[in-house]
Design a protein around this motif. Sequence first.
Motif, PDB file in Angstrom:
ATOM      1  N   SER A   1     -12.429  17.234  -6.685  1.00 22.90           N
ATOM      2  CA  SER A   1     -11.947  16.035  -7.125  1.00 22.90           C
ATOM      3  C   SER A   1     -12.523  15.644  -8.492  1.00 22.90           C
ATOM      4  N   LEU A   2     -13.848  15.805  -8.408  1.00 21.50           N
ATOM      5  CA  LEU A   2     -14.843  15.424  -9.513  1.00 21.50           C
ATOM      6  C   LEU A   2     -14.082  16.307 -10.957  1.00 21.50           C
ATOM      7  N   ARG A   3     -13.786  17.614 -10.584  1.00 16.50           N
ATOM      8  CA  ARG A   3     -13.232  18.405 -11.673  1.00 16.50           C
ATOM      9  C   ARG A   3     -11.962  17.882 -12.380  1.00 16.50           C
ATOM     10  N   ARG A   4     -11.304  17.297 -11.421  1.00 15.05           N
ATOM     11  CA  ARG A   4      -9.876  16.595 -11.746  1.00 15.05           C
ATOM     12  C   ARG A   4     -10.252  15.476 -12.673  1.00 15.05           C
ATOM     13  N   ALA A   5     -11.293  14.528 -11.952  1.00 18.03           N
ATOM     14  CA  ALA A   5     -11.589  13.375 -12.666  1.00 18.03           C
ATOM     15  C   ALA A   5     -12.020  13.642 -14.077  1.00 18.03           C
ATOM     16  N   ARG A   6     -12.711  14.822 -14.160  1.00 20.12           N
ATOM     17  CA  ARG A   6     -13.321  15.062 -15.546  1.00 20.12           C
ATOM     18  C   ARG A   6     -11.954  15.349 -16.608  1.00 20.12           C
ATOM     19  N   ASP A   7     -11.067  16.275 -16.091  1.00 21.35           N
ATOM     20  CA  ASP A   7      -9.975  16.733 -16.894  1.00 21.35           C
ATOM     21  C   ASP A   7      -9.173  15.530 -17.140  1.00 21.35           C
TER      22      ASP A   7
ATOM     23  N   ALA B   1     -18.976   4.291  -9.114  1.00 21.62           N
ATOM     24  CA  ALA B   1     -18.962   3.204 -10.073  1.00 21.62           C
ATOM     25  C   ALA B   1     -18.802   3.909 -11.510  1.00 21.62           C
ATOM     26  N   LEU B   2     -19.230   5.091 -11.729  1.00 20.37           N
ATOM     27  CA  LEU B   2     -18.955   5.932 -12.999  1.00 20.37           C
ATOM     28  C   LEU B   2     -17.352   6.115 -13.334  1.00 20.37           C
ATOM     29  N   ILE B   3     -16.721   6.277 -12.094  1.00 19.44           N
ATOM     30  CA  ILE B   3     -15.206   6.424 -12.299  1.00 19.44           C
ATOM     31  C   ILE B   3     -14.555   4.892 -12.358  1.00 19.44           C
ATOM     32  N   ASP B   4     -15.220   4.135 -11.856  1.00 20.12           N
ATOM     33  CA  ASP B   4     -14.550   2.683 -12.128  1.00 20.12           C
ATOM     34  C   ASP B   4     -14.887   2.168 -13.722  1.00 20.12           C
ATOM     35  N   SER B   5     -15.805   2.556 -14.080  1.00 17.49           N
ATOM     36  CA  SER B   5     -16.284   2.255 -15.739  1.00 17.49           C
ATOM     37  C   SER B   5     -15.189   3.220 -16.569  1.00 17.49           C
ATOM     38  N   ILE B   6     -14.764   4.450 -16.191  1.00 20.29           N
ATOM     39  CA  ILE B   6     -13.773   5.178 -16.850  1.00 20.29           C
ATOM     40  C   ILE B   6     -12.312   4.486 -16.749  1.00 20.29           C
TER      41      ILE B   6
ATOM     42  N   THR C   1     -11.704   1.350 -16.154  1.00 21.32           N
ATOM     43  CA  THR C   1     -11.915  -0.090 -16.877  1.00 21.32           C
ATOM     44  C   THR C   1     -11.750   0.334 -18.446  1.00 21.32           C
ATOM     45  N   GLY C   2     -12.524   1.461 -18.775  1.00 22.95           N
ATOM     46  CA  GLY C   2     -12.284   1.835 -20.460  1.00 22.95           C
ATOM     47  C   GLY C   2     -10.986   2.153 -20.719  1.00 22.95           C
ATOM     48  N   LEU C   3     -10.308   2.850 -19.863  1.00 23.25           N
ATOM     49  CA  LEU C   3      -8.961   3.305 -20.065  1.00 23.25           C
ATOM     50  C   LEU C   3      -7.864   2.156 -20.051  1.00 23.25           C
ATOM     51  N   ARG C   4      -8.403   1.063 -19.328  1.00 25.31           N
ATOM     52  CA  ARG C   4      -7.285  -0.013 -19.498  1.00 25.31           C
ATOM     53  C   ARG C   4      -7.439  -1.142 -20.593  1.00 25.31           C
ATOM     54  N   THR C   5      -8.822  -1.029 -21.074  1.00 26.62           N
ATOM     55  CA  THR C   5      -8.919  -2.071 -22.119  1.00 26.62           C
ATOM     56  C   THR C   5      -9.089  -1.461 -23.522  1.00 26.62           C
ATOM     57  N   GLY C   6      -8.652   0.019 -23.395  1.00 24.65           N
ATOM     58  CA  GLY C   6      -8.598   0.647 -24.732  1.00 24.65           C
ATOM     59  C   GLY C   6      -9.960   1.316 -25.154  1.00 24.65           C
ATOM     60  N   GLY C   7     -10.976   1.110 -24.357  1.00 19.93           N
ATOM     61  CA  GLY C   7     -12.226   1.635 -24.856  1.00 19.93           C
ATOM     62  C   GLY C   7     -12.347   3.248 -24.964  1.00 19.93           C
ATOM     63  N   ASP C   8     -13.585   3.616 -25.446  1.00 23.80           N
ATOM     64  CA  ASP C   8     -13.764   5.106 -25.636  1.00 23.80           C
ATOM     65  C   ASP C   8     -14.321   5.788 -24.433  1.00 23.80           C
TER      66      ASP C   8
ATOM     67  N   ALA D   1     -15.038   8.983 -23.698  1.00 20.88           N
ATOM     68  CA  ALA D   1     -15.601  10.241 -24.091  1.00 20.88           C
ATOM     69  C   ALA D   1     -16.942  10.242 -23.573  1.00 20.88           C
ATOM     70  N   PRO D   2     -17.573   9.235 -23.939  1.00 20.35           N
ATOM     71  CA  PRO D   2     -19.382   9.115 -23.515  1.00 20.35           C
ATOM     72  C   PRO D   2     -19.593   9.192 -21.902  1.00 20.35           C
ATOM     73  N   LEU D   3     -18.739   8.803 -21.227  1.00 22.67           N
ATOM     74  CA  LEU D   3     -18.929   8.902 -19.947  1.00 22.67           C
ATOM     75  C   LEU D   3     -18.737  10.272 -19.215  1.00 22.67           C
ATOM     76  N   LEU D   4     -18.345  11.448 -20.063  1.00 22.02           N
ATOM     77  CA  LEU D   4     -18.284  12.664 -19.558  1.00 22.02           C
ATOM     78  C   LEU D   4     -19.598  13.266 -19.087  1.00 22.02           C
ATOM     79  N   ASN D   5     -20.571  12.877 -19.873  1.00 25.42           N
ATOM     80  CA  ASN D   5     -22.045  13.350 -19.554  1.00 25.42           C
ATOM     81  C   ASN D   5     -22.456  12.980 -18.035  1.00 25.42           C
ATOM     82  N   GLY D   6     -21.870  11.679 -17.837  1.00 28.89           N
ATOM     83  CA  GLY D   6     -22.347  11.238 -16.461  1.00 28.89           C
ATOM     84  C   GLY D   6     -21.638  11.937 -15.150  1.00 28.89           C
ATOM     85  N   LEU D   7     -20.365  12.377 -15.661  1.00 29.69           N
ATOM     86  CA  LEU D   7     -19.578  13.104 -14.644  1.00 29.69           C
ATOM     87  C   LEU D   7     -20.305  14.541 -14.621  1.00 29.69           C
ATOM     88  N   ASP D   8     -20.625  15.107 -15.641  1.00 31.62           N
ATOM     89  CA  ASP D   8     -21.341  16.365 -15.516  1.00 31.62           C
ATOM     90  C   ASP D   8     -22.566  16.334 -14.888  1.00 31.62           C
TER      91      ASP D   8
END
Length: 298
Positions: A88-94, A195-200, A202-209, A211-218
């Motif tokens: 699931s986490l790999r799919r979330a990263r993709d 919580a990290l996925i929640d941040s992603i 939120t960023g998608l819905r508000t138009g934020g970037d 990409a920096p959250l990928l390190n957290g997923l890794d």
Amino acid sequence: MISRVTHQTVQKSTLANLQMNLDRMSRLQAQMSGGKVITRPSDDPGGTAAVLQLRSDKRAAEQHSRNIDNGLGWLGSIDSALTTSLASLRRARDLTVQGANGANSAQAREAIAIELEGIRDAMLSEANTTHLGRSVFAGTSDAGMAFTGPDGTPPYAWTGATSSSVERRITPDTTVRVDVDGAAAYGQGAESVFALIDSIVTGLRTGGDVAPLLNGLDDRMKAMLGELGSVGTRYGQLETAQQANQKTLMDLKSQISGIEDIDLAEVIVELQSQEVAYQAALGATARVLQPSLLDFLR
């Protein structure tokens, strides 16, 4: 000097010998019916003591076997949960990489956000996996679940017992941990993968970037892989112990059988010999002792 042998002396001696013969036949018959050489402690005090010790060792080995089976169940549940969570986490990263593309429309970003929320809920369910009613990621805690939901106070709090672990004794001198620290695998609270996925999202819905959250997923993926590797090592240890314990049980059963089980062929031959001897003794006694009716009445 010649001792005087009376009729009564011969009778007592003969009856005593016949009784001894009957007693031997009775013991042999008891052995045949029960299949055991030792029917009471006095039959073989040394053998009885050895059998009692062997039976004690056998009960301990049987308990270790139950502990191993239980531990394999715990670790099997954890392995399944972590493997599914990693997928699931790999799919979330993709999806996060896809969502970081600035060319996505608002509708596309919303679709990605909805799928990520589904992944978050699925991972939260895996993190709350139980085995026989016990949470496998909460240590010795009896909270019923390892993590609170998004509406918890605080959200995604780990409810496990700090510095505690569930262990199973697999030999007299060895214990193996059969749980996993959920906080180490999934994080907790604001630092959790949920919580990290929640941040992603939120960023998608508000138009934020995002990409920096990928390190957290890794980082979370590395943590899960580390815990999964530890689970595999302990699972292998339990499987090895299970094989050794099965051999120990077989050896103990063989030793117990060697001490207390009868040699059926030998007992049958001995019983037949005793029966022949008893019949012969009866015949000899009938010739030596021929009481009259008057002797019987006296």
